[in-house]
Design an enzyme around this catalytic site. Structure first.
Site, PDB file in Angstrom:
ATOM      1  N   ASP A  76       0.879  -1.165   0.000  1.00 24.99           N
ATOM      2  CA  ASP A  76       0.000   0.000   0.000  1.00 24.99           C
ATOM      3  C   ASP A  76       0.922   1.221   0.000  1.00 24.99           C
ATOM      4  O   ASP A  76       1.981   1.195   0.632  1.00 24.99           O
ATOM      5  CB  ASP A  76      -0.876  -0.025   1.256  1.00 24.99           C
ATOM      6  N   LYS A  77       0.557   2.289  -0.726  1.00 25.16           N
ATOM      7  CA  LYS A  77       1.457   3.448  -0.825  1.00 25.16           C
ATOM      8  C   LYS A  77       1.468   4.302   0.441  1.00 25.16           C
ATOM      9  O   LYS A  77       2.487   4.414   1.128  1.00 25.16           O
ATOM     10  CB  LYS A  77       1.095   4.332  -2.026  1.00 25.16           C
ATOM     11  N   THR A  78       0.319   4.900   0.738  1.00 25.20           N
ATOM     12  CA  THR A  78       0.266   5.919   1.783  1.00 25.20           C
ATOM     13  C   THR A  78       0.469   5.309   3.166  1.00 25.20           C
ATOM     14  O   THR A  78      -0.269   4.417   3.580  1.00 25.20           O
ATOM     15  CB  THR A  78      -1.077   6.676   1.743  1.00 25.20           C
ATOM     16  N   THR A  95      -2.488   2.067  -4.809  1.00 29.86           N
ATOM     17  CA  THR A  95      -2.799   3.391  -4.258  1.00 29.86           C
ATOM     18  C   THR A  95      -4.115   3.911  -4.824  1.00 29.86           C
ATOM     19  O   THR A  95      -4.508   3.563  -5.942  1.00 29.86           O
ATOM     20  CB  THR A  95      -1.663   4.397  -4.557  1.00 29.86           C
ATOM     21  N   GLY A  96      -4.760   4.736  -4.029  1.00 30.00           N
ATOM     22  CA  GLY A  96      -5.977   5.407  -4.491  1.00 30.00           C
ATOM     23  C   GLY A  96      -5.668   6.676  -5.247  1.00 30.00           C
ATOM     24  O   GLY A  96      -6.553   7.302  -5.844  1.00 30.00           O
ATOM     25  N   LYS A 114      -9.006  -3.340  -3.331  1.00 26.59           N
ATOM     26  CA  LYS A 114      -7.623  -3.788  -3.113  1.00 26.59           C
ATOM     27  C   LYS A 114      -7.504  -5.309  -3.115  1.00 26.59           C
ATOM     28  O   LYS A 114      -6.560  -5.873  -3.681  1.00 26.59           O
ATOM     29  CB  LYS A 114      -7.082  -3.205  -1.803  1.00 26.59           C
ATOM     30  N   ASP A 172      -1.302  -0.999   6.214  1.00 21.99           N
ATOM     31  CA  ASP A 172      -1.351  -0.509   7.588  1.00 21.99           C
ATOM     32  C   ASP A 172      -2.344  -1.283   8.456  1.00 21.99           C
ATOM     33  O   ASP A 172      -2.522  -0.978   9.627  1.00 21.99           O
ATOM     34  CB  ASP A 172      -1.656   0.993   7.631  1.00 21.99           C
ATOM     35  N   ASP A 199      -6.699  -1.805   4.768  1.00 18.22           N
ATOM     36  CA  ASP A 199      -6.116  -2.849   3.921  1.00 18.22           C
ATOM     37  C   ASP A 199      -6.523  -4.251   4.377  1.00 18.22           C
ATOM     38  O   ASP A 199      -6.028  -5.242   3.839  1.00 18.22           O
ATOM     39  CB  ASP A 199      -4.582  -2.748   3.939  1.00 18.22           C
TER      40      ASP A 199
END
Length: 645
Positions: free
Chosen positions: A340-342, A487-488, A515, A534, A538
């Site tokens: 996951d990016k953020t 990512t969104g 996802k 996180d 997710d």
């Protein structure tokens, strides 16, 4: 149990000395037959040997009962059969049966078995020392603040949520909570593996068991007892150490069949030496006992559990918490990992990435400092990103917010405005610069700096990429693992992050509920997939993946959908846990090869295949070799470590 085996070993060893001196074979070897043999000596030898058999050998006699009760004959069955046959045959010889006694072999065999078990137990205990160290982290009491401001020392079990406690410099923090007064640096190394003390101020959370640094702080208690971070960690470690793994099941099955082979091999050995080789019963019995002793699957039984215990303890002390043992083992086969990016690859907050100057009146640093000076009065995330990019700022007068467009103020005698592209369009100000087009193409947020009415430069901001992310991705790629990102955010932002980190693939504009579908899509390519996120939005993707890794769980370790929980928000720990999984499996295989390979070599030797060459193992020597193999397996497990780049 460690103390019990230690006591039985030393007492049995002391009683073995007169047994050796009263044994006919030892007397002949020492040439002391006349000096040491006297009327009734064989009965004293019998009584001393009976004590060693029944008291020293009790753990093994009890063990055969426990194993047969659940129909799983194992190492205790073999030892008990070997010592029982030797004892009862020798007792029969003392009371009239023709043959020779095995009392000295019986006593030394029990001594060596007790010593082997004692060493083995100490190794097992050593493997769990990290867990004991975690349990010892908590202080015995806390300085509780009373409503009138006085201090009372109370035991930890009397602390409740919302109590306030004073933590003095150098003391251990007594409970999970939040700082409400003071600031200090806190050493969380034993809990998270983070070597550097972490600076904490009012509003920051602290973990019970961590060590306060140089300042006094007042902490409001939030979690106590079973809800605390440390208790959850200890519970997770216990669960992981107790949970069965696929490799362990394989070892258990191998140990069962090895026991059957040993009993059958002992019977065949007895038959061959008696019926075919026409040796006397005493000689054939000695070969049978040696076969059964040397085949004891101690090493095989310990091969996997010891590695499991060591790896779980090591991972816990490095902030890598294993919830699902089977998934952890599967981590060695991961072919693709999706981040996951953020908040995982990035810090989840804005930071300055580029400064563009339109003329030479101001340097990049000066332009940034002037903009940050104005933005100090704004709470907007973009404004805070600009402020955090400089060490110090100028004083500002006549500050005014421009609603939805930016802010203005007087800095060093100049009117400075920090504004959005929309403000420039309203003012019919058009800026043409190739660098700005490039930044826009990367999906970055661009703001402009105006000084005395003229546009002097632009500042680009984006979600800050964690410094460790690039190293982590590089290490994973060296392992041959495909790296991907979910990512969104829009495609431009996703592409920029992907290019910066050197990812193999990315998925942009993915909604939280989509996802898990993306994870399925990658799995459909025939890849074993790990998902790293996180652990909050997710959760479905973590559950769908072959291995779910929750990163940056902080003090909330009970992430139900994750198989592995990484306490720190550090992508390097993802590479570390995969490296540990590979190293753990390698150690398991090494131990299994040693344990089974040793037996395939030792059983024929014990049976007497080299008898014609003058090589014959006694039961005691067989016990030495068996114990040695167990110790080698235990020592090999202890060499396991977390590899860090």
């Amino acid at each position: 149990m460690v103390e019990d085996f230690r006591k039985r070993f030393w007492i049995s060893l002391i009683v073995t000395i007169p047994i050796l001196l009263l044994s006919p074979m030892v007397q002949r070897f020492l040439g002391l037959e006349e000096a040491l043999r006297f009327p009734g000596s064989q009965y004293i030898l019998f009584l001393l040997s009976s004590f060693v058999f029944f008291w020293g050998g009790w753990p093994f006699i009890k063990g055969i009962y426990d194993e047969m009760k659940v129909l799983t004959p194992g190492m205790m069955t073999l030892i008990a059969l070997a010592i029982s046959v030797a004892y009862f045959y020798s007792a029969a010889v003392v009371f009239g049966l023709k043959g020779k006694v095995f009392f000295w072999e019986l006593a030394t065999l029990i001594d060596i078995m007790l010593l082997g078990h004692w060493i083995e137990m100490k190794s097992v205990m050593g493997a769990s020392r990290a867990l004991e160290a975690l349990a010892r982290l908590m202080p015995s009491d806390a300085h509780k603040l009373q409503p009138d401001g006085s201090l009372v020392d109370v035991p930890l079990n009397e602390l409740n949520a919302q109590d306030r406690v004073l933590v003095k410099p150098g003391e251990k923090i007594p409970a999970d909570g939040r700082i409400i007064e003071g600031e200090s640096s806190v050493n969380e190394a034993m809990l998270t593996g983070e070597s550097k003390p972490v600076h904490k101020r009012i509003g920051d959370t602290v973990i019970g068991g961590s060590i306060n640094g140089e300042g006094s702080i007042v902490v409001e208690v939030e979690k106590t007892g079973k809800d605390s971070f440390l208790s959850q960690v200890i519970e997770l470690v216990k669960e992981a150490q107790e949970s069965k793994s696929k490799t362990q099941d394989l070892a258990n099955r191998a140990a069962f069949w090895l026991t059957i082979i040993a009993i059958a091999g002992g019977a065949i050995t007895l038959f061959i030496w008696l019926a075919i080789m026409e040796k006397d019963f005493a000689f054939a019995l000695e070969r049978t006992v040696t076969v059964m002793v040397i085949t004891c699957p101690h090493a095989l039984g310990l091969a996997v559990p010891l590695v499991v215990a060591v790896s779980t303890a090591i991972s816990a002390s490095n902030g890598l918490l294993i919830r699902n043992r089977a998934a952890f083992e599967a981590a060695r086969n991961i072919q693709a990992i999706i981040f996951d990016k953020t908040g995982t690859l990035t810090e989840g907050r804005f930071g300055v990435t580029d400064v563009v100057v339109f003329d030479n009146d101001y340097s990049e640093n000066e332009l940034l400092k002037l903009a940050a000076s104005v933005e100090t009065h704004s709470e907007h995330p973009i404004a805070q990103g600009v402020v955090n990019s400089v060490k110090d700022t100028y004083s500002v007068s006549d500050f005014k917010a421009i609603p939805g467009k930016g802010a203005t103020g007087v800095v060093e005698g100049h009117e400075v405005k920090v504004v959005s592209p929309g403000y420039l369009r309203e003012q019919n100000l058009e800026i043409k610069d190739g660098k700005l087009d490039e930044l826009a193409g990367q999906g970055k947020t661009v703001i402009f700096v105006m000084i005395d009415g003229a546009v002097k430069g632009a500042i680009a901001l984006a979600d800050i990429i964690r410094p460790e992310s690039k190293t982590a991705i590089a290490r994973l790629k060296r392992m041959g693992i495909k790296t991907m990102m979910l990512t969104g955010d829009n495609k431009q932002v996703a592409k920029w992050v992907s290019d910066q980190l050197g990812l193999d693939e990315f998925f942009a504009e993915v909604l939280p509920h989509e996802k898990a579908e993306k994870v399925k899509e990658v799995q459909s390519r025939g890849l074993t997939v790990a998902m790293t996120g996180d652990g909050v939005n997710d959760a479905p993707a973590l559950a769908q993946a072959d291995v779910g890794i929750a990163i940056g769980a902080g003090t909330d370790v009970a992430v139900e959908t994750a198989d592995i929980i990484l306490v720190r928000s550090n992508p390097m720990d993802v590479a570390a846990i995969i490296g540990l999984a590979k190293a753990t499996y390698k150690k398991m295989v090494q131990n299994l090869i040693w344990a089974t390979g040793y037996n395939s070599f030792a059983i024929p030797l014990a049976a007497g295949v080299l008898y014609n060459y003058g090589i014959l193992l006694s039961p005691a020597m067989g016990a030495v070799l068996m114990s040695l193999s167990t110790v080698i397996v235990a020592i090999n497990a202890r060499f396991l470590k977390v590899e860090k780049d």
